[in-house]
Design an enzyme around this catalytic site. Structure first.
Site, PDB file in Angstrom:
ATOM      1  N   SER A 158       0.849  -1.190   0.000  1.00 49.35           N
ATOM      2  CA  SER A 158       0.000   0.000   0.000  1.00 49.35           C
ATOM      3  C   SER A 158       0.882   1.236   0.000  1.00 49.35           C
ATOM      4  O   SER A 158       2.047   1.190   0.416  1.00 49.35           O
ATOM      5  CB  SER A 158      -0.901   0.016   1.236  1.00 49.35           C
ATOM      6  OG  SER A 158      -1.544   1.267   1.393  1.00 49.35           O
ATOM      7  N   TYR A 191      -2.040  -0.580  10.263  1.00 47.40           N
ATOM      8  CA  TYR A 191      -2.067  -0.989   8.852  1.00 47.40           C
ATOM      9  C   TYR A 191      -0.766  -0.623   8.145  1.00 47.40           C
ATOM     10  O   TYR A 191      -0.145  -1.459   7.473  1.00 47.40           O
ATOM     11  CB  TYR A 191      -3.252  -0.309   8.165  1.00 47.40           C
ATOM     12  CG  TYR A 191      -3.368  -0.591   6.683  1.00 47.40           C
ATOM     13  CD1 TYR A 191      -3.823  -1.824   6.224  1.00 47.40           C
ATOM     14  CD2 TYR A 191      -3.049   0.384   5.742  1.00 47.40           C
ATOM     15  CE1 TYR A 191      -3.943  -2.081   4.870  1.00 47.40           C
ATOM     16  CE2 TYR A 191      -3.165   0.137   4.382  1.00 47.40           C
ATOM     17  CZ  TYR A 191      -3.620  -1.094   3.952  1.00 47.40           C
ATOM     18  OH  TYR A 191      -3.727  -1.343   2.611  1.00 47.40           O
TER      19      TYR A 191
END
Length: 388
Positions: A220, A233
């Protein structure tokens, strides 16, 4: 002025135009966003050459730079599909679901790992895809399911080996301040986004080494750009990037190529449902000490849900840039080590890597504080005086 209109000058200009046109044609046929950064860098380099040197030598260097780019793009030709076998995790929805359909349409033999083989996502894949797609029950945090999936894949591919593993499965959790995220959420993000991908990779590497294939890990932008509210995350995705970078070096002697995809903001189901948000909010509140809950205030904690709503409304529903970059990563003769699909992903990654920390932190504070609630204690007028 005379140098420009001399025969060498015209020759350099002609070579530059021909090479530039050829490269642009190659870019049009290349999948994904692979050429944007190269074109930008070449333009900057060429401009610097023309400004800093005489026109003749500037054109010479500019032509050479385009020649190097042409040679580079020659390695980006796509290999034939030839029913190569690929394993994708997290195919219930989102990127994984889209990838399974897309690669099946291209003619790959697809093993689509899902969290629930009886779920709607799995049923849709069975209904809409070809006979070359197999749905596998694959919870990547379950060692037994990973081993069972490995046995099924090995039995089907036999001596051909597995061409590609695409570690896509991931979870987001509730975006909130790192102090407020429960340890259970940190562990869950690491279990799925990092340890799960590592265990799947280790299990299937013998098949990848046999085929001299590809390992593609979906990370990501948050793994390379420090993003507030994403401590759990972002940390797990950053760990996945480092793991991939080390394996890229170690597996090169086996002929296995490793790529990382760092998408920007795309609309998928990773943000979860309203019911999941309520459960996560209750988990956060139940795990806070009285002191922390008093300092932040319940209103501030519950207001964090607005970020999830923003993610659903402001993200890009078109995931095709991700699909195209993954295709390039598993099909190009010389795939890139990193891909950054998404409108702002690559600029943000560059800015976070090269800008002074103070400037990045200042802009980050401005972006995240705009229109946001402050913790209860910080919103009181006399807090600074009490702290002093």
């Amino acid at each position: 002025m005379g140098t420009f209109f001399s025969e060498p000058g015209w020759l350099c200009l002609t070579v530059t135009a021909v090479l530039g046109g050829t490269i642009l044609c190659k870019l049009k046929t290349s999948p994904g966003q692979v050429g944007r950064k190269v074109v930008c860098l070449a333009g900057l380099w060429g401009g610097a050459c023309l400004i800093s040197l005489s026109l003749f030598w500037g054109l010479v260097l500019f032509s050479l730079s385009y020649f190097v780019m042409y040679t580079y793009f020659s390695g980006q030709e796509l290999l034939p599909v030839d029913q190569k076998a690929v394993l994708i995790t997290g195919c219930d929805s989102g990127f994984g679901h889209g990838l399974a359909k897309y690669l099946d349409e291209l003619g790959f033999t697809v093993f689509a790992g899902v969290l629930d083989e009886q779920g709607s996502g799995a049923e849709e894949l069975r209904r809409t895809c070809s006979k070359h797609l197999s749905v596998l029950q694959l919870n990547i945090t379950n060692t037994q399911e990973i081993q069972e999936a490995y046995s099924k894949v090995k039995e089907k591919v036999q001596n051909k080996g597995l061409w590609a593993v695409i570690n896509n499965a991931g979870v987001l959790g509730l975006p909130t301040d790192g102090e407020l995220i429960p340890m259970t959420e940190y562990k869950r993000c690491m279990a799925v986004n990092f340890f799960g991908a590592v265990e799947v990779t280790k299990a299937f590497l013998p098949l990848l080494r046999k085929s001299k294939g590809r390992l593609v890990n979906i990370s990501s932008m948050a793994g390379g750009v420090p993003m507030q509210k994403m401590a759990a995350y972002g940390s797990s995705k950053a760990a996945l990037i480092m793991f991939s970078s080390i394996l890229r070096q170690e597996l090169s002697k086996w002929g296995v190529k490793v790529s990382v995809i760092q998408p920007g903001g795309f609309k998928t189901n990773i943000s979860g449902t309203s019911q999941m948000w309520e459960t996560l909010e209750r988990t956060v509140l139940d795990n806070l000490s009285p002191e922390v809950q008093e300092d932040y205030g319940q209103d501030y904690i519950l207001s964090e849900r607005s970020l999830l709503r923003l993610m659903k409304t402001c993200t890009d529903p078109d995931i095709s840039p991700v699909l195209l970059d993954v295709r390039h990563a598993i099909s190009a003769q010389s795939p890139f080590a990193f891909y950054a699909p998404g409108k702002l992903s690559y600029p943000w990654l560059c800015f976070a890597s090269f800008s002074p920390t103070g400037i990045f932190d200042y802009l980050s504070r401005k972006i995240y504080s705009y229109g946001k609630k402050m913790p209860r204690v910080l919103s009181t007028s006399n807090w600074e005086n009490e702290a002093m």
